[in-house]
Write an enzyme that holds these catalytic residues in place. Structure first.
Site, PDB file in Angstrom:
ATOM      1  N   MET A   1     -19.310  11.710 -89.821  1.00 30.37           N
ATOM      2  CA  MET A   1     -20.697  12.121 -90.015  1.00 30.37           C
ATOM      3  C   MET A   1     -21.470  11.059 -90.787  1.00 30.37           C
ATOM      4  O   MET A   1     -22.566  10.646 -90.388  1.00 30.37           O
ATOM      5  CB  MET A   1     -20.760  13.467 -90.747  1.00 30.37           C
ATOM      6  CG  MET A   1     -22.176  13.979 -90.986  1.00 30.37           C
ATOM      7  SD  MET A   1     -22.900  13.484 -92.556  1.00 30.37           S
ATOM      8  CE  MET A   1     -22.054  14.551 -93.680  1.00 30.37           C
TER       9      MET A   1
ATOM     10  N   TYR B   1     -22.231   7.975 -88.550  1.00 33.82           N
ATOM     11  CA  TYR B   1     -23.282   8.153 -87.551  1.00 33.82           C
ATOM     12  C   TYR B   1     -24.637   8.488 -88.154  1.00 33.82           C
ATOM     13  O   TYR B   1     -25.670   8.308 -87.507  1.00 33.82           O
ATOM     14  CB  TYR B   1     -22.863   9.180 -86.496  1.00 33.82           C
ATOM     15  CG  TYR B   1     -21.874   8.573 -85.539  1.00 33.82           C
ATOM     16  CD1 TYR B   1     -22.283   7.619 -84.612  1.00 33.82           C
ATOM     17  CD2 TYR B   1     -20.528   8.897 -85.596  1.00 33.82           C
ATOM     18  CE1 TYR B   1     -21.381   7.021 -83.756  1.00 33.82           C
ATOM     19  CE2 TYR B   1     -19.609   8.311 -84.738  1.00 33.82           C
ATOM     20  CZ  TYR B   1     -20.046   7.367 -83.819  1.00 33.82           C
ATOM     21  OH  TYR B   1     -19.153   6.764 -82.975  1.00 33.82           O
ATOM     22  N   GLU B   2     -24.654   8.940 -89.383  1.00 33.14           N
ATOM     23  CA  GLU B   2     -25.933   9.181 -90.051  1.00 33.14           C
ATOM     24  C   GLU B   2     -26.500   7.896 -90.655  1.00 33.14           C
ATOM     25  O   GLU B   2     -27.697   7.642 -90.552  1.00 33.14           O
ATOM     26  CB  GLU B   2     -25.785  10.248 -91.140  1.00 33.14           C
ATOM     27  CG  GLU B   2     -25.566  11.651 -90.596  1.00 33.14           C
ATOM     28  CD  GLU B   2     -26.749  12.196 -89.810  1.00 33.14           C
ATOM     29  OE1 GLU B   2     -27.906  11.866 -90.141  1.00 33.14           O
ATOM     30  OE2 GLU B   2     -26.522  12.964 -88.868  1.00 33.14           O
ATOM     31  N   SER B   3     -25.644   7.076 -91.297  1.00 31.85           N
ATOM     32  CA  SER B   3     -26.174   5.941 -92.068  1.00 31.85           C
ATOM     33  C   SER B   3     -25.401   4.639 -91.920  1.00 31.85           C
ATOM     34  O   SER B   3     -25.773   3.651 -92.550  1.00 31.85           O
ATOM     35  CB  SER B   3     -26.187   6.303 -93.549  1.00 31.85           C
ATOM     36  OG  SER B   3     -24.846   6.367 -94.033  1.00 31.85           O
TER      37      SER B   3
ATOM     38  N   GLY C   1     -25.841  13.679 -86.327  1.00 30.66           N
ATOM     39  CA  GLY C   1     -24.800  12.671 -86.109  1.00 30.66           C
ATOM     40  C   GLY C   1     -23.429  13.292 -85.938  1.00 30.66           C
ATOM     41  O   GLY C   1     -22.644  12.873 -85.080  1.00 30.66           O
TER      42      GLY C   1
END
Length: 147
Positions: free
Chosen positions: A50, A53-55, A128
């Protein structure tokens, strides 16, 4: 002498405020020590996937959203509900300023993410995770990490 003390202070301050891009195994260790392994039924690999895919593991990332809010830090925590930005009168459910989510220290980010994960959507609150991680074999995220 005063100049040296001031310079030392400024360097210390800059290192506290500056963001950081974590390595995968380094972040896994930090998240494990913070108690995210198995939190709300999610293995550590879910949290790593997570965050990636977020940051891309970048604590200083700020995304400006179409509604005027921002998504902040390593977990892309949104100012609409979760953190305060002094621009909007929002709930600020994590009782934190959004800029605090942009430093190299992610303890407050983790506490807020745990609060978000307690909600009915769990990690599904993060797009994400929903699009790239949910229902997949994520063991590769912990490969070669000495935890």
């Amino acid at each position: 002498m005063k100049f040296l003390l001031l310079l030392q202070f400024l360097v210390c301050l800059a290192s506290r405020v500056a963001g950081k891009v974590y390595g995968r195994c380094e972040l896994a260790q930090v998240l494990k020590e913070a108690g995210l392994e198995g939190y709300r039924g999610h293995p550590l690999a879910d949290w790593l996937c997570m965050a990636f895919y977020e940051s891309r593991f970048n604590t200083s990332l700020v995304q400006h959203e179409f509604d005027g809010s921002t998504s902040n830090g390593i977990f892309q925590i949104n100012s609409r509900l979760w953190c305060g930005d002094y621009k909007h009168f929002q709930p600020n459910k994590c009782q934190i300023h959004c800029s605090d989510l942009l430093t190299s220290s992610i303890r407050d980010d983790i506490v807020c993410a745990m609060r978000i994960a307690q909600g009915p959507r769990g990690l599904g609150a993060w797009m994400g995770w929903s699009e790239h991680c949910a229902g997949r074999n994520l063991t590769i995220w912990l490969d070669d990490c000495e935890l």
